[in-house]
Design a protein around this motif. Structure first.
Motif, PDB file in Angstrom:
ATOM      1  N   ASP A 104       0.032  11.631  -3.790  1.00 47.77           N
ATOM      2  CA  ASP A 104      -0.276  10.709  -4.870  1.00 47.77           C
ATOM      3  C   ASP A 104      -1.783  10.461  -4.940  1.00 47.77           C
ATOM      4  O   ASP A 104      -2.388  10.494  -6.000  1.00 47.77           O
ATOM      5  CB  ASP A 104       0.488   9.406  -4.595  1.00 47.77           C
ATOM      6  CG  ASP A 104       0.304   8.401  -5.698  1.00 47.77           C
ATOM      7  OD1 ASP A 104       0.585   8.773  -6.841  1.00 47.77           O
ATOM      8  OD2 ASP A 104      -0.113   7.273  -5.401  1.00 47.77           O
ATOM      9  N   THR A 105      -2.383  10.238  -3.770  1.00 48.88           N
ATOM     10  CA  THR A 105      -3.819  10.011  -3.736  1.00 48.88           C
ATOM     11  C   THR A 105      -4.571  11.247  -4.197  1.00 48.88           C
ATOM     12  O   THR A 105      -5.502  11.165  -4.990  1.00 48.88           O
ATOM     13  CB  THR A 105      -4.249   9.653  -2.302  1.00 48.88           C
ATOM     14  OG1 THR A 105      -3.587   8.469  -1.922  1.00 48.88           O
ATOM     15  CG2 THR A 105      -5.742   9.449  -2.235  1.00 48.88           C
ATOM     16  N   GLN A 106      -4.128  12.412  -3.723  1.00 47.64           N
ATOM     17  CA  GLN A 106      -4.816  13.648  -4.125  1.00 47.64           C
ATOM     18  C   GLN A 106      -4.759  13.803  -5.638  1.00 47.64           C
ATOM     19  O   GLN A 106      -5.750  14.137  -6.274  1.00 47.64           O
ATOM     20  CB  GLN A 106      -4.131  14.838  -3.430  1.00 47.64           C
ATOM     21  CG  GLN A 106      -5.038  15.932  -2.877  1.00 47.64           C
ATOM     22  CD  GLN A 106      -6.520  15.603  -2.794  1.00 47.64           C
ATOM     23  OE1 GLN A 106      -7.254  15.751  -3.766  1.00 47.64           O
ATOM     24  NE2 GLN A 106      -6.986  15.171  -1.639  1.00 47.64           N
TER      25      GLN A 106
ATOM     26  N   ALA B  16      -4.478  11.371  -7.818  1.00 49.58           N
ATOM     27  CA  ALA B  16      -5.359  10.370  -8.420  1.00 49.58           C
ATOM     28  C   ALA B  16      -6.810  10.830  -8.368  1.00 49.58           C
ATOM     29  O   ALA B  16      -7.563  10.666  -9.333  1.00 49.58           O
ATOM     30  CB  ALA B  16      -5.194   9.030  -7.701  1.00 49.58           C
ATOM     31  N   ILE B  17      -7.199  11.422  -7.237  1.00 46.65           N
ATOM     32  CA  ILE B  17      -8.574  11.914  -7.131  1.00 46.65           C
ATOM     33  C   ILE B  17      -8.809  13.015  -8.159  1.00 46.65           C
ATOM     34  O   ILE B  17      -9.832  13.053  -8.835  1.00 46.65           O
ATOM     35  CB  ILE B  17      -8.847  12.422  -5.703  1.00 46.65           C
ATOM     36  CG1 ILE B  17      -8.891  11.247  -4.741  1.00 46.65           C
ATOM     37  CG2 ILE B  17     -10.159  13.207  -5.648  1.00 46.65           C
ATOM     38  CD1 ILE B  17      -9.139  11.624  -3.305  1.00 46.65           C
ATOM     39  N   ASN B  18      -7.821  13.887  -8.303  1.00 46.03           N
ATOM     40  CA  ASN B  18      -8.008  14.999  -9.233  1.00 46.03           C
ATOM     41  C   ASN B  18      -8.057  14.547 -10.687  1.00 46.03           C
ATOM     42  O   ASN B  18      -8.606  15.238 -11.531  1.00 46.03           O
ATOM     43  CB  ASN B  18      -6.891  16.026  -9.045  1.00 46.03           C
ATOM     44  CG  ASN B  18      -7.159  16.872  -7.823  1.00 46.03           C
ATOM     45  OD1 ASN B  18      -8.319  17.107  -7.483  1.00 46.03           O
ATOM     46  ND2 ASN B  18      -6.113  17.299  -7.139  1.00 46.03           N
ATOM     47  N   ARG B  19      -7.464  13.392 -10.949  1.00 49.63           N
ATOM     48  CA  ARG B  19      -7.512  12.880 -12.329  1.00 49.63           C
ATOM     49  C   ARG B  19      -8.858  12.255 -12.667  1.00 49.63           C
ATOM     50  O   ARG B  19      -9.088  11.887 -13.800  1.00 49.63           O
ATOM     51  CB  ARG B  19      -6.412  11.840 -12.530  1.00 49.63           C
ATOM     52  CG  ARG B  19      -5.067  12.423 -12.930  1.00 49.63           C
ATOM     53  CD  ARG B  19      -4.178  11.362 -13.545  1.00 49.63           C
ATOM     54  NE  ARG B  19      -4.071  10.181 -12.704  1.00 49.63           N
ATOM     55  CZ  ARG B  19      -3.108  10.014 -11.771  1.00 49.63           C
ATOM     56  NH1 ARG B  19      -2.234  10.954 -11.589  1.00 49.63           N
ATOM     57  NH2 ARG B  19      -3.063   8.926 -11.051  1.00 49.63           N
ATOM     58  N   SER B  20      -9.739  12.087 -11.676  1.00 51.04           N
ATOM     59  CA  SER B  20     -11.028  11.437 -11.915  1.00 51.04           C
ATOM     60  C   SER B  20     -11.736  12.058 -13.110  1.00 51.04           C
ATOM     61  O   SER B  20     -11.763  13.274 -13.269  1.00 51.04           O
ATOM     62  CB  SER B  20     -11.925  11.594 -10.686  1.00 51.04           C
ATOM     63  OG  SER B  20     -11.308  11.015  -9.580  1.00 51.04           O
ATOM     64  N   LYS B  21     -12.268  11.177 -13.940  1.00 49.37           N
ATOM     65  CA  LYS B  21     -13.003  11.637 -15.124  1.00 49.37           C
ATOM     66  C   LYS B  21     -14.381  11.004 -15.101  1.00 49.37           C
ATOM     67  O   LYS B  21     -14.585   9.947 -14.527  1.00 49.37           O
ATOM     68  CB  LYS B  21     -12.280  11.184 -16.397  1.00 49.37           C
ATOM     69  CG  LYS B  21     -11.274  12.169 -16.926  1.00 49.37           C
ATOM     70  CD  LYS B  21     -10.992  11.913 -18.407  1.00 49.37           C
ATOM     71  CE  LYS B  21     -10.758  10.465 -18.733  1.00 49.37           C
ATOM     72  NZ  LYS B  21      -9.460  10.065 -19.117  1.00 49.37           N
ATOM     73  N   GLU B  22     -15.297  11.672 -15.773  1.00 49.16           N
ATOM     74  CA  GLU B  22     -16.621  11.077 -15.873  1.00 49.16           C
ATOM     75  C   GLU B  22     -16.703  10.299 -17.178  1.00 49.16           C
ATOM     76  O   GLU B  22     -16.390  10.821 -18.242  1.00 49.16           O
ATOM     77  CB  GLU B  22     -17.695  12.174 -15.830  1.00 49.16           C
ATOM     78  CG  GLU B  22     -19.064  11.605 -15.564  1.00 49.16           C
ATOM     79  CD  GLU B  22     -20.106  12.700 -15.382  1.00 49.16           C
ATOM     80  OE1 GLU B  22     -19.723  13.864 -15.175  1.00 49.16           O
ATOM     81  OE2 GLU B  22     -21.290  12.370 -15.474  1.00 49.16           O
TER      82      GLU B  22
ATOM     83  N   THR C 263       0.868  -1.174   0.000  1.00 45.10           N
ATOM     84  CA  THR C 263       0.000   0.000   0.000  1.00 45.10           C
ATOM     85  C   THR C 263       0.900   1.216   0.000  1.00 45.10           C
ATOM     86  O   THR C 263       1.721   1.388   0.895  1.00 45.10           O
ATOM     87  CB  THR C 263      -0.916   0.029   1.229  1.00 45.10           C
ATOM     88  OG1 THR C 263      -0.123  -0.299   2.361  1.00 45.10           O
ATOM     89  CG2 THR C 263      -2.051  -0.946   1.109  1.00 45.10           C
ATOM     90  N   LYS C 264       0.712   2.013  -0.994  1.00 45.96           N
ATOM     91  CA  LYS C 264       1.539   3.215  -1.086  1.00 45.96           C
ATOM     92  C   LYS C 264       1.179   4.147   0.062  1.00 45.96           C
ATOM     93  O   LYS C 264       0.025   4.344   0.388  1.00 45.96           O
ATOM     94  CB  LYS C 264       1.256   3.932  -2.404  1.00 45.96           C
ATOM     95  CG  LYS C 264       1.839   3.228  -3.600  1.00 45.96           C
ATOM     96  CD  LYS C 264       1.784   4.161  -4.806  1.00 45.96           C
ATOM     97  CE  LYS C 264       1.665   3.372  -6.089  1.00 45.96           C
ATOM     98  NZ  LYS C 264       0.386   3.474  -6.734  1.00 45.96           N
ATOM     99  N   LYS C 265       2.197   4.703   0.658  1.00 54.06           N
ATOM    100  CA  LYS C 265       1.925   5.673   1.704  1.00 54.06           C
ATOM    101  C   LYS C 265       2.278   7.032   1.151  1.00 54.06           C
ATOM    102  O   LYS C 265       3.330   7.583   1.416  1.00 54.06           O
ATOM    103  CB  LYS C 265       2.773   5.373   2.946  1.00 54.06           C
ATOM    104  CG  LYS C 265       2.507   4.011   3.553  1.00 54.06           C
ATOM    105  CD  LYS C 265       1.314   4.060   4.483  1.00 54.06           C
ATOM    106  CE  LYS C 265       1.038   2.694   5.096  1.00 54.06           C
ATOM    107  NZ  LYS C 265      -0.342   2.410   5.361  1.00 54.06           N
ATOM    108  N   ASP C 266       1.422   7.547   0.323  1.00 57.52           N
ATOM    109  CA  ASP C 266       1.757   8.791  -0.344  1.00 57.52           C
ATOM    110  C   ASP C 266       0.495   9.624  -0.496  1.00 57.52           C
ATOM    111  O   ASP C 266      -0.375   9.338  -1.301  1.00 57.52           O
ATOM    112  CB  ASP C 266       2.378   8.493  -1.705  1.00 57.52           C
ATOM    113  CG  ASP C 266       2.896   9.771  -2.362  1.00 57.52           C
ATOM    114  OD1 ASP C 266       2.581  10.854  -1.841  1.00 57.52           O
ATOM    115  OD2 ASP C 266       3.605   9.660  -3.366  1.00 57.52           O
ATOM    116  N   VAL C 267       0.401  10.653   0.331  1.00 52.22           N
ATOM    117  CA  VAL C 267      -0.821  11.439   0.371  1.00 52.22           C
ATOM    118  C   VAL C 267      -1.029  12.231  -0.909  1.00 52.22           C
ATOM    119  O   VAL C 267      -2.115  12.260  -1.488  1.00 52.22           O
ATOM    120  CB  VAL C 267      -0.801  12.390   1.591  1.00 52.22           C
ATOM    121  CG1 VAL C 267      -2.054  13.239   1.623  1.00 52.22           C
ATOM    122  CG2 VAL C 267      -0.675  11.562   2.870  1.00 52.22           C
TER     123      VAL C 267
END
Ligand SMILES: Nc1ncnc2c1ncn2[C@@H]1O[C@H](COP(=O)(O)OP(=O)(O)OP(=O)(O)O)[C@@H](O)[C@H]1O
Ligand SMILES: [Mg+2]
Lengths: 239, 560
Positions: free
Chosen positions: B293-295, B297-303, B287-291
């Motif tokens: 990185d998650t942010q 990934a969330i910002n890359r969310s597409k519909e 499990t990556k411990k990288d905050v």
């Protein structure tokens, strides 16, 4: 919001898992669904979510019949199954996006909700890795996030507190309260009486597929004066 | 010992598809499935038998004995190591029952022994049939004898033992050495990619073999000049011993059995020392411990649209689940190998030159044959990769998910069929381009736009239509009786008779199309036959789609 009318489910023509069950859940309520092992809780919930078809009776969610207008009904449901091991090869964020696409949640809304859930549940560090590496509790939390991503009118949870640590359980209970307070309803199964006692406006108790009590816990205690909840419960489900 | 037997019984039981209800229809199903499996594999066995027979004749002529059969068996052994390795790693280390087995008072060699036997029994039907082919082919060439038959029977039953023991030893040692690495899921990917590389390597090697000559081959193996044979005789020493036993040497047959026992003993000894350490923590993925990185990934969310999103999810799971990747994606790499063999044979024997010539000259009957070939191959490719025909079974416990999301089952069925369509269809387009390119290369350019442009294009369309038929119909077949209860992904595919039954049914349908158009070819003319063939496969595709979406949806709704 939830309407069960005379619902019966028989497996293999032999096991009557749910027997002529009727109840209502209204707006703003948190309802605990209580019964011993094998009493038909999961079966009831599966019929409510459209996974199983009832043999008899009618089920409606927000006035949409789950048989006749299944898509409309399902759109208003957020469901957490009793086992959170789902699509473990997906990353948490991929799974949440997939669910958001299914429920057609706009991008800006979902981003906000993902971030909020991460902060609340402390998932921020692991959302971008495969769920295979999540602990049971983390998987459960992702399921909570997925179930709420479209802000459903009806939130259904099957044994939601199993495997959560005290802090996460506390957060989840708060979320259930908030969700109900925002004009939705929450329906969850449990066999832990204390949880129901602290959380629920109403309880529905079943035994062997049959309704044995439906109403507030206060009322239940009044009916059986001088006994603890545990004693009442054991008595009701003794047969 | 009793622990071992109990465990083995349990492993074998969980792969059966016989829950208490509907026992009779399930039994019928599995009998049908086995029969069809045999039918599909027999041609492969016959082909191997024939190759062994032909090569053995040449070798015997040159004064040799079993060398040809040895080589064929070596190749089979190599293939079973390649394909067995992934299965073994999964069954030994990544299966879901591990967590339940480890706390029990079992000795490591009992667990590993039972899992090994289980793999041996459940994964080796193919090797079994191929070995029968080799033994029969050799004895047809050299003559039958009592010791030969007895030796063959022993060999057919026991020859997979050593290759799988190798897989076992390699995987146990590998997992032992990497036990400190937390996320070993990557090992699965590494072995998957390794397998794919080996297959591609074999492909390149095959294409390099341009001047294969049976007589020169016979002389070189007889005189012991074949490096391949000499090396392989060391790696798989049991094979020359077995063949020598079949040839009449009882002593060698006994040594053969001894070698197998020794291999098993070594394997179990290593397992008893290294298994536990290798298996602990195996499912703790990184499990990556990288905050940030998650942010991100969330910002890359597409519909995405529902269909697109669903297809994406199907692809991610196919590619990321090792067992699915092997059996649904990597298996497609066998086709280029197969076609390369045909092209090499063509280079040797020119058996297709007449076909190519009359095709390039625009002979309508030949165009008909090639078109029927395109239809047949498209359907077989789609059926073999089982993307469609295990599309529902692959969901397993997630089947409920299909039922409670607010997405029409039709849409979900479409998504699953489209995944199969994309994988099989893109393969077919590549093969058709390659075929036409090869024709142009060997025959030379023709100034007929119908042949150089229209036909390839038309063939691609026909291939895609055929793939549509196989995909939707295959998916429909899996809605009838999907195998939803499995412990391991591998079991969702292997031992899933839907895959075989589907193959047989779509092949029968396409066989019908071929027969009808060949009859028309005789009775009327090739043009009519071609038109009817295209029409029929199109009708089949449309019907397949209809059946899948209408009846398939109903079938799914009635599953409990
Ligand atoms: N798919 C099925 N086929 C046959 N019988 C079933 C099936 N699912 C449930 N049952 C039976 O229906 C009854 C009710 O089961 P259910 O899972 O609803 O109980 P539950 O109240 O959720 O129990 P628990 O507290 O253990 O989760 C049991 O007797 C069970 O054996
Ligand atoms: Mg339950």
């Amino acid at each position: 919001m939830i309407k069960f009318d005379g619902v019966t489910k028989v497996f293999n023509n032999t096991v009557t898992a749910v027997d002529d069950l009727s109840f209502r859940v209204s707006k703003g309520e948190i309802v605990g669904f209580i019964g011993p092992n094998g009493s038909g809780k999961t079966t009831t919930i599966k019929m409510l979510t459209g996974i199983l078809k009832p043999d008899k009776g009618e089920i409606a969610v927000k006035d949409f019949d789950i048989q006749k207008q299944p898509l409309e009904a399902k759109k208003h449901i957020g469901y957490i199954a009793d086992n959170p091991d789902m699509f473990l090869r997906l990353k948490g964020v991929e799974f949440l996006n997939f669910i958001s696409d299914i429920y057609r949640v706009p991008v800006d809304v979902r981003k906000k909700r993902f971030t909020a859930v991460c902060d609340r549940f402390g998932l921020t560090e692991s959302l971008n890795s495969q769920m295979l590496g999540y602990s049971h509790g983390m998987r459960q939390k992702i399921m909570v996030a997925a179930a709420l991503v479209h802000n459903p009118d009806v939130w259904i949870l099957d044994e939601p507190l199993i495997g959560l640590d005290p802090k996460s359980a506390y957060e989840l209970k708060n979320m259930m309260r908030e969700h109900a307070a925002n004009g939705n309803c929450v329906f969850f199964s449990t066999h832990v009486l204390e949880v129901a006692e602290k959380l629920c406006d109403k309880v529905i108790i079943i035994n062997k597929g049959k309704l044995v009590y439906s109403g507030t816990l206060d009322n239940l205690e009044k009916l059986h004066k001088g006994k603890t909840l545990e004693e009442i419960f054991l008595e009701l489900t003794a047969k | 010992m009793t622990n071992y037997i109990t465990l083995l019984k349990i492993f074998l039981k969980t792969t059966e598809i016989t829950p208490s209800e509907k026992k009779r229809s399930k039994l019928f199903y599995s009998l049908m499935g086995t029969a069809i499996l045999m039918l599909i594999m027999l041609p492969a066995g016959a082909l191997v038998g024939f190759v062994t027979y032909a090569l053995s004749l040449a070798v015997l002529d040159a004064g040799g004995s079993t060398q040809a059969a040895n080589i064929v068996l070596h190749i089979i052994a190599i293939l079973s190591v390649i394909f067995g390795f992934n299965v073994i790693v999964n069954i030994f280390y990544f299966s879901n029952d591990i967590e339940n087995l480890l706390p029990l008072p079992l000795k490591p060699h009992e667990i590993v022994g039972a899992k090994y036997t289980y793999s041996l029994l459940s994964e080796n039907i193919m090797e079994f049939i191929l070995t029968i082919g080799v033994c029969a082919g050799y004895m047809f060439a050299s003559g039958f004898s009592v010791t030969g038959v007895i030796g063959s029977i022993i060999g057919i039953l026991t020859v997979p033992i050593l290759p799988l023991a190798y897989c076992g030893i390699i995987s146990v040692v590998l997992m032992f050495l990497t036990h400190s690495i937390k996320n070993r899921d990557f090992l699965n990917k590494v072995t998957g990619a390794g397998t794919a590389l080996l297959i591609i390597g074999a492909l390149v090697a095959l294409v390099g073999v341009n001047d294969f000559n049976a007589e020169a081959f016979a002389v070189s193996v007889t005189e012991g000049d074949s490096t391949f044979l000499n090396v392989m005789n060391i790696i798989f020493p049991q094979i020359p011993l077995l063949m020598s036993g079949i040839n009449g040497s009882i002593v060698d047959l006994l040594i053969y059995l001894g070698v197998n026992v020794l291999a098993l003993a070594v394997f179990l000894f290593i397992a008893s020392k290294m298994y536990i350490k290798g298996v602990s923590d195996v499912n703790t993925a990184k499990t990556k411990k990288d905050v940030s990185d998650t942010q991100r990934a969330i910002n890359r969310s597409k519909e995405n649209g529902v269909l697109k999103s669903y297809i994406k999810k199907e692809f991610l799971i196919l590619f990321r689940t090792p067992a699915f990747f092997m059996d649904c994606i990597a298996v497609n790499l066998l086709w280029p190998v197969f076609f390369a063999v045909i092209i090499i044979l063509q280079g040797q024997t020119n058996f297709m030159s007449g076909v190519i010539e009359s095709y390039m000259n625009g002979n309508v009957e030949m165009i008909l044959f090639v078109t029927l070939g395109v239809i047949g191959i498209s359907v077989v490719i789609s059926a073999i990769n089982s993307i469609a025909s295990a599309g529902i079974s692959r969901e397993g416990r997630h089947f409920e998910f299909m039922m409670y999301i607010p997405v029409e089952l039709k849409t979900q069925l479409h998504a699953k069929a489209i995944v199969s369509f994309v994988v099989s269809g893109s393969g077919m387009i590549i093969y058709i381009i390659a075929f036409n390119w090869y024709c142009l290369l060997t025959y030379g350019w023709v100034d007929d736009p119908i042949i150089t442009f229209l036909m390839p294009f038309l063939h691609m369309l026909i291939a895609l239509v055929s793939v549509i038929f196989a995909s939707y119909f295959g998916l429909f077949m899996d809605t009838i009786n999907p195998k939803l209860v499995w412990d391991d992904e591998i079991n969702a595919l292997r031992g899933n008779y839907n895959v075989f039954i589907n193959t047989a049914v779509v092949l029968a349908a396409v066989g019908g199309v071929c027969v009808i158009s060949l009859v028309l070819d005789r009775l009327i003319n090739s043009g009519t036959a071609l038109a009817v063939a295209i029409l029929l496969i199109t009708v089949l595709a449309l019907m397949g789609m209809q059946v899948c979406l209408k009846k398939g949806e109903k079938n799914l709704m009635s599953i409990e």
